[in-house]
Write an enzyme that holds these catalytic residues in place. Structure first.
Site, mmCIF file in Angstrom:
data_model
loop_
_atom_site.group_PDB
_atom_site.id
_atom_site.type_symbol
_atom_site.label_atom_id
_atom_site.label_comp_id
_atom_site.label_asym_id
_atom_site.label_seq_id
_atom_site.Cartn_x
_atom_site.Cartn_y
_atom_site.Cartn_z
ATOM 1 N N HIS A 93 8.012 7.267 -9.197
ATOM 2 C CA HIS A 93 8.097 8.373 -8.148
ATOM 3 C C HIS A 93 8.421 9.704 -8.657
ATOM 4 O O HIS A 93 7.916 10.646 -8.468
ATOM 5 C CB HIS A 93 9.260 7.950 -6.982
ATOM 6 C CG HIS A 93 9.044 6.874 -6.112
ATOM 7 N ND1 HIS A 93 9.824 6.136 -5.936
ATOM 8 C CD2 HIS A 93 7.977 6.494 -5.438
ATOM 9 C CE1 HIS A 93 9.422 5.055 -5.050
ATOM 10 N NE2 HIS A 93 8.132 5.347 -4.631
ATOM 11 N N LYS A 98 11.907 -2.237 8.751
ATOM 12 C CA LYS A 98 11.650 -2.911 7.532
ATOM 13 C C LYS A 98 12.678 -3.624 6.708
ATOM 14 O O LYS A 98 12.532 -4.189 5.434
ATOM 15 C CB LYS A 98 10.874 -1.893 6.526
ATOM 16 C CG LYS A 98 9.383 -1.871 6.913
ATOM 17 C CD LYS A 98 8.497 -1.118 5.823
ATOM 18 C CE LYS A 98 7.044 -1.096 5.789
ATOM 19 N NZ LYS A 98 6.536 -0.215 4.738
ATOM 20 N N ARG A 143 -1.739 4.510 -8.268
ATOM 21 C CA ARG A 143 -1.536 3.767 -9.439
ATOM 22 C C ARG A 143 -2.715 3.040 -9.870
ATOM 23 O O ARG A 143 -2.977 2.939 -11.016
ATOM 24 C CB ARG A 143 -0.456 2.756 -9.033
ATOM 25 C CG ARG A 143 1.041 3.159 -8.908
ATOM 26 C CD ARG A 143 2.048 2.224 -8.498
ATOM 27 N NE ARG A 143 1.538 2.205 -6.683
ATOM 28 C CZ ARG A 143 2.518 1.595 -5.863
ATOM 29 N NH1 ARG A 143 3.708 1.185 -6.504
ATOM 30 N NH2 ARG A 143 2.239 1.750 -4.905
ATOM 31 N N SER A 146 8.411 -0.014 -5.782
ATOM 32 C CA SER A 146 9.866 -0.422 -5.288
ATOM 33 C C SER A 146 10.146 -1.838 -5.084
ATOM 34 O O SER A 146 10.942 -2.612 -5.522
ATOM 35 C CB SER A 146 10.093 0.401 -4.141
ATOM 36 O OG SER A 146 10.101 1.659 -4.220
#
Ligand code: ADP
Length: 163
Positions: free
Chosen positions: A17, A41, A94, A132
């Site tokens: 990030h 979540k 990515r 993450s």
């Protein structure tokens, strides 16, 4: 005034990030790191904890004259961007696997708010596998993740685990 948001869950913030953020600062006058409030979540860190940690870590980020701030938001990303007069949404790519999802989101966001463009930046190769969720998984299994997340984030993860 070129203002952008960098939206995400940031649960937790990774060096991937930060890499995207540091690539973005020369391109914009102001960037708001927009932290998604997503209690459904079951995040590792509350939205307040994430915002506070990011603010702390950003003190060391190369700003290149760009104004950086951190805000939480709920609901539509495009709507949040419009509400603070941002003209761009920054996202990191990515690998090809990110592309399909990001393309769908970018097109939907453009439909919702035609004046806001999504800007994609390519991840640094060294962080191209960092997410993450992978960081949390490896950390919880006792693996080493130093160098992939900011030191402060690792400390916060340790504190969380200890509780
Ligand atoms: P979201 O749940 O919205 O995908 P994330 O916190 O996972 O939120 O990611 C926020 C943004 O940061 C996304 O655009 C994602 O592609 C990008 N990102 C995440 N990890 C990396 C990384 N290692 N390198 C570059 N960009 C990344």
């Amino acid at each position: 005034m070129r203002k952008a948001i960098f939206p995400g869950s940031f649960d937790p913030l990774t060096n991937g990030h930060l890499d995207i953020l540091e690539r973005s600062t020369p391109l914009f006058d102001e960037i708001v790191v927009a932290v998604l409030n997503n209690p459904e979540k079951k995040p590792m860190f509350s939205v307040e904890e994430r915002c506070e940690t990011i603010r702390e870590v950003l003190k060391d980020v190369d700003r290149d004259g760009c104004l950086l701030s951190v805000e939480s938001f709920s609901g539509l990303t495009a709507e949040f961007a419009r509400s603070i007069n941002a003209s761009a949404i920054i996202r990191g790519i990515r690998a090809v696997s990110d592309y399909e999802y990001e393309l769908r989101m970018a097109l939907m966001n453009r439909r919702l708010e035609p004046s806001i463009e999504t800007v994609f930046l390519m991840a640094g190769e060294e962080y191209s596998y960092v997410s993450s969720s992978l960081m949390k998984e490896v950390f919880l299994l006792g693996g080493r993740i130093e160098g992939l997340i900011p030191d402060l984030v690792e400390t916060k993860m340790r504190e969380k685990l200890a509780r």
